[in-house]
Design a protein around this motif. Structure first.
Motif, PDB file in Angstrom:
ATOM      1  N   ASN A  47       0.840  -1.193   0.000  1.00  0.00           N
ATOM      2  CA  ASN A  47       0.000   0.000   0.000  1.00  0.00           C
ATOM      3  C   ASN A  47       0.881   1.251   0.000  1.00  0.00           C
ATOM      4  OD1 ASN A  47       0.756   0.563   2.774  1.00  0.00           O
ATOM      5  ND2 ASN A  47      -0.705  -1.029   3.376  1.00  0.00           N
ATOM      6  N   PHE A  48       0.220   2.392  -0.086  1.00  0.00           N
ATOM      7  CA  PHE A  48       0.937   3.668  -0.139  1.00  0.00           C
ATOM      8  C   PHE A  48       1.836   3.862   1.075  1.00  0.00           C
ATOM      9  CE2 PHE A  48       1.441   8.124   0.908  1.00  0.00           C
ATOM     10  CZ  PHE A  48       1.929   8.644  -0.281  1.00  0.00           C
ATOM     11  N   ASN A  49       1.325   3.603   2.273  1.00  0.00           N
ATOM     12  CA  ASN A  49       2.112   3.845   3.493  1.00  0.00           C
ATOM     13  C   ASN A  49       3.377   2.994   3.537  1.00  0.00           C
ATOM     14  OD1 ASN A  49       0.339   5.789   4.421  1.00  0.00           O
ATOM     15  ND2 ASN A  49      -0.902   4.325   5.573  1.00  0.00           N
ATOM     16  N   GLU A  50       3.278   1.736   3.111  1.00  0.00           N
ATOM     17  CA  GLU A  50       4.485   0.907   3.054  1.00  0.00           C
ATOM     18  C   GLU A  50       5.479   1.474   2.051  1.00  0.00           C
ATOM     19  OE1 GLU A  50       2.557  -3.426   4.242  1.00  0.00           O
ATOM     20  OE2 GLU A  50       3.739  -3.267   2.408  1.00  0.00           O
ATOM     21  N   PHE A  51       4.977   1.901   0.901  1.00  0.00           N
ATOM     22  CA  PHE A  51       5.842   2.481  -0.125  1.00  0.00           C
ATOM     23  C   PHE A  51       6.531   3.733   0.422  1.00  0.00           C
ATOM     24  CE2 PHE A  51       5.548   2.285  -5.062  1.00  0.00           C
ATOM     25  CZ  PHE A  51       6.927   2.284  -5.163  1.00  0.00           C
ATOM     26  N   GLU A  52       5.750   4.599   1.061  1.00  0.00           N
ATOM     27  CA  GLU A  52       6.269   5.863   1.574  1.00  0.00           C
ATOM     28  C   GLU A  52       7.375   5.656   2.610  1.00  0.00           C
ATOM     29  OE1 GLU A  52       4.210  10.040   2.742  1.00  0.00           O
ATOM     30  OE2 GLU A  52       3.518   8.299   3.881  1.00  0.00           O
ATOM     31  N   SER A  53       7.351   4.542   3.314  1.00  0.00           N
ATOM     32  CA  SER A  53       8.364   4.279   4.339  1.00  0.00           C
ATOM     33  C   SER A  53       9.775   4.133   3.754  1.00  0.00           C
ATOM     34  CB  SER A  53       7.997   3.038   5.158  1.00  0.00           C
ATOM     35  OG  SER A  53       8.186   1.865   4.403  1.00  0.00           O
ATOM     36  N   PHE A  54       9.868   3.963   2.439  1.00  0.00           N
ATOM     37  CA  PHE A  54      11.173   3.821   1.775  1.00  0.00           C
ATOM     38  C   PHE A  54      11.696   5.139   1.208  1.00  0.00           C
ATOM     39  CE2 PHE A  54       9.481  -0.495   1.612  1.00  0.00           C
ATOM     40  CZ  PHE A  54      10.573  -1.223   2.069  1.00  0.00           C
ATOM     41  N   LEU A 100      -2.870  -4.123  -6.339  1.00  0.00           N
ATOM     42  CA  LEU A 100      -3.024  -3.083  -7.350  1.00  0.00           C
ATOM     43  C   LEU A 100      -4.249  -3.311  -8.222  1.00  0.00           C
ATOM     44  CD1 LEU A 100       0.620  -2.680  -8.674  1.00  0.00           C
ATOM     45  CD2 LEU A 100      -0.630  -1.119  -7.183  1.00  0.00           C
ATOM     46  N   LYS A 101      -4.929  -2.206  -8.528  1.00  0.00           N
ATOM     47  CA  LYS A 101      -5.935  -2.214  -9.586  1.00  0.00           C
ATOM     48  C   LYS A 101      -5.236  -2.034 -10.925  1.00  0.00           C
ATOM     49  CE  LYS A 101      -9.351   0.239  -6.789  1.00  0.00           C
ATOM     50  NZ  LYS A 101     -10.121   1.485  -6.690  1.00  0.00           N
ATOM     51  N   MET A 102      -4.190  -1.188 -10.912  1.00  0.00           N
ATOM     52  CA  MET A 102      -3.487  -0.857 -12.134  1.00  0.00           C
ATOM     53  C   MET A 102      -2.164  -0.184 -11.808  1.00  0.00           C
ATOM     54  SD  MET A 102      -4.793   1.598 -15.326  1.00  0.00           S
ATOM     55  CE  MET A 102      -6.223   2.006 -14.368  1.00  0.00           C
ATOM     56  N   GLU A 103      -1.176  -0.355 -12.705  1.00  0.00           N
ATOM     57  CA  GLU A 103       0.057   0.410 -12.628  1.00  0.00           C
ATOM     58  C   GLU A 103       0.353   0.956 -14.012  1.00  0.00           C
ATOM     59  OE1 GLU A 103       4.023  -1.733 -12.385  1.00  0.00           O
ATOM     60  OE2 GLU A 103       2.656  -3.352 -11.865  1.00  0.00           O
ATOM     61  N   ILE A 104       0.909   2.161 -14.047  1.00  0.00           N
ATOM     62  CA  ILE A 104       1.143   2.842 -15.317  1.00  0.00           C
ATOM     63  C   ILE A 104       2.572   3.380 -15.334  1.00  0.00           C
ATOM     64  CG2 ILE A 104       0.471   4.832 -16.748  1.00  0.00           C
ATOM     65  CD1 ILE A 104      -2.332   4.554 -15.445  1.00  0.00           C
ATOM     66  N   ASP A 109      15.246   9.290 -13.462  1.00  0.00           N
ATOM     67  CA  ASP A 109      14.139   9.112 -12.527  1.00  0.00           C
ATOM     68  C   ASP A 109      12.946   8.549 -13.286  1.00  0.00           C
ATOM     69  OD1 ASP A 109      15.628  10.188 -10.409  1.00  0.00           O
ATOM     70  OD2 ASP A 109      14.981  12.223 -10.872  1.00  0.00           O
ATOM     71  N   VAL A 110      12.556   7.347 -12.936  1.00  0.00           N
ATOM     72  CA  VAL A 110      11.429   6.674 -13.568  1.00  0.00           C
ATOM     73  C   VAL A 110      10.189   6.935 -12.717  1.00  0.00           C
ATOM     74  CG1 VAL A 110      10.539   4.446 -14.353  1.00  0.00           C
ATOM     75  CG2 VAL A 110      12.997   4.896 -14.405  1.00  0.00           C
ATOM     76  N   VAL A 111       9.104   7.323 -13.367  1.00  0.00           N
ATOM     77  CA  VAL A 111       7.883   7.676 -12.645  1.00  0.00           C
ATOM     78  C   VAL A 111       6.801   6.643 -12.961  1.00  0.00           C
ATOM     79  CG1 VAL A 111       6.179   9.475 -12.170  1.00  0.00           C
ATOM     80  CG2 VAL A 111       8.528  10.114 -12.838  1.00  0.00           C
ATOM     81  N   PHE A 112       6.244   6.061 -11.897  1.00  0.00           N
ATOM     82  CA  PHE A 112       5.154   5.093 -12.005  1.00  0.00           C
ATOM     83  C   PHE A 112       3.929   5.642 -11.284  1.00  0.00           C
ATOM     84  CE2 PHE A 112       8.942   2.214 -11.792  1.00  0.00           C
ATOM     85  CZ  PHE A 112       8.823   1.643 -13.059  1.00  0.00           C
ATOM     86  N   LEU A 113       2.767   5.314 -11.802  1.00  0.00           N
ATOM     87  CA  LEU A 113       1.504   5.564 -11.099  1.00  0.00           C
ATOM     88  C   LEU A 113       0.957   4.218 -10.649  1.00  0.00           C
ATOM     89  CD1 LEU A 113      -0.273   8.172 -13.402  1.00  0.00           C
ATOM     90  CD2 LEU A 113       1.180   8.611 -11.406  1.00  0.00           C
ATOM     91  N   TYR A 114       0.615   4.117  -9.384  1.00  0.00           N
ATOM     92  CA  TYR A 114       0.044   2.885  -8.821  1.00  0.00           C
ATOM     93  C   TYR A 114      -1.337   3.188  -8.263  1.00  0.00           C
ATOM     94  CZ  TYR A 114       4.684   0.812  -9.117  1.00  0.00           C
ATOM     95  OH  TYR A 114       5.884   0.315  -9.575  1.00  0.00           O
ATOM     96  N   HIS A 115      -2.297   2.386  -8.664  1.00  0.00           N
ATOM     97  CA  HIS A 115      -3.670   2.466  -8.127  1.00  0.00           C
ATOM     98  C   HIS A 115      -3.834   1.273  -7.181  1.00  0.00           C
ATOM     99  CE1 HIS A 115      -5.204   5.325 -11.302  1.00  0.00           C
ATOM    100  NE2 HIS A 115      -4.035   4.959 -11.795  1.00  0.00           N
ATOM    101  N   PHE A 116      -3.652   1.512  -5.885  1.00  0.00           N
ATOM    102  CA  PHE A 116      -3.793   0.437  -4.898  1.00  0.00           C
ATOM    103  C   PHE A 116      -5.271   0.118  -4.663  1.00  0.00           C
ATOM    104  CE2 PHE A 116       0.481   1.960  -3.777  1.00  0.00           C
ATOM    105  CZ  PHE A 116       1.152   0.751  -3.678  1.00  0.00           C
ATOM    106  N   THR A 117      -5.530  -1.135  -4.315  1.00  0.00           N
ATOM    107  CA  THR A 117      -6.899  -1.538  -4.007  1.00  0.00           C
ATOM    108  C   THR A 117      -7.309  -1.097  -2.617  1.00  0.00           C
ATOM    109  OG1 THR A 117      -6.159  -3.721  -3.274  1.00  0.00           O
ATOM    110  CG2 THR A 117      -6.923  -3.517  -5.561  1.00  0.00           C
ATOM    111  N   GLU A 118      -6.336  -0.832  -1.761  1.00  0.00           N
ATOM    112  CA  GLU A 118      -6.649  -0.410  -0.380  1.00  0.00           C
ATOM    113  C   GLU A 118      -6.047   0.925  -0.062  1.00  0.00           C
ATOM    114  OE1 GLU A 118      -3.625  -2.598   2.414  1.00  0.00           O
ATOM    115  OE2 GLU A 118      -4.768  -4.100   1.318  1.00  0.00           O
TER     116      GLU A 118
END
Length: 153
Positions: free
Chosen positions: A6-13, A84-88, A144-153
């Protein structure tokens, strides 16, 4: 491999290295297949004999865009983003090629989380990506590679 749910886990890095992929060998067959797919058959990539005799590197080199196209494959070895619902693939910023990748070289991706933003439920993650060439001090590229992640939660 890092697992991110989820976003919070990602943000911890944020500001931290996420990891390094396995090494991937760039073969002449892969270079040839990329040349066929992109219609870029410049001899520096596709003619080993001419490259050995006339080329500045005495061997064929991978297309720069071939090395870039390895990002998704190598990224999946560094991080498993789940739920994820989707990643771009959203973009690449500040990209600079450092040196060519000679045929039969091994490369690996080193990734760091540069920034992360929650855009009304969509996670925009900017990953510092460096493609290392095994045995070389200078990377094939940095950006710098930019990804968009649509988390389900």
């Amino acid at each position: 491999m890092q697992i991110i749910r989820n976003f919070n886990e990602f943000e911890s890095f944020l500001g931290k290295e996420l990891g390094v992929s396995e090494a991937h060998k760039i073969t002449q067959e892969q270079i040839g297949q990329f040349a066929d797919a992109t219609l870029d058959h410049q001899w520096i990539h596709t003619d080993p004999e001419r490259a050995a005799n006339e080329g500045p590197f005495k061997a064929t080199i991978a297309h720069g865009y071939l090395t870039l196209s390895l990002i998704p494959y190598l990224w999946k070895q560094v991080v498993d983003v789940q739920n994820l619902k989707m990643e771009i693939n959203y973009g690449i910023d500040n990209l600079k090629f450092g040196q060519p990748v000679l045929v039969d070289s091994e490369v690996r991706l080193r990734a760091t989380l540069v920034s992360i933003v929650n855009l009304r439920g969509v996670c925009k993650a900017t990953i510092g990506a460096e493609l290392e060439i095994v045995g070389q001090a200078k990377p094939a590229f940095k950006g710098d590679v930019v990804f968009l992640y649509h988390f389900t939660e």
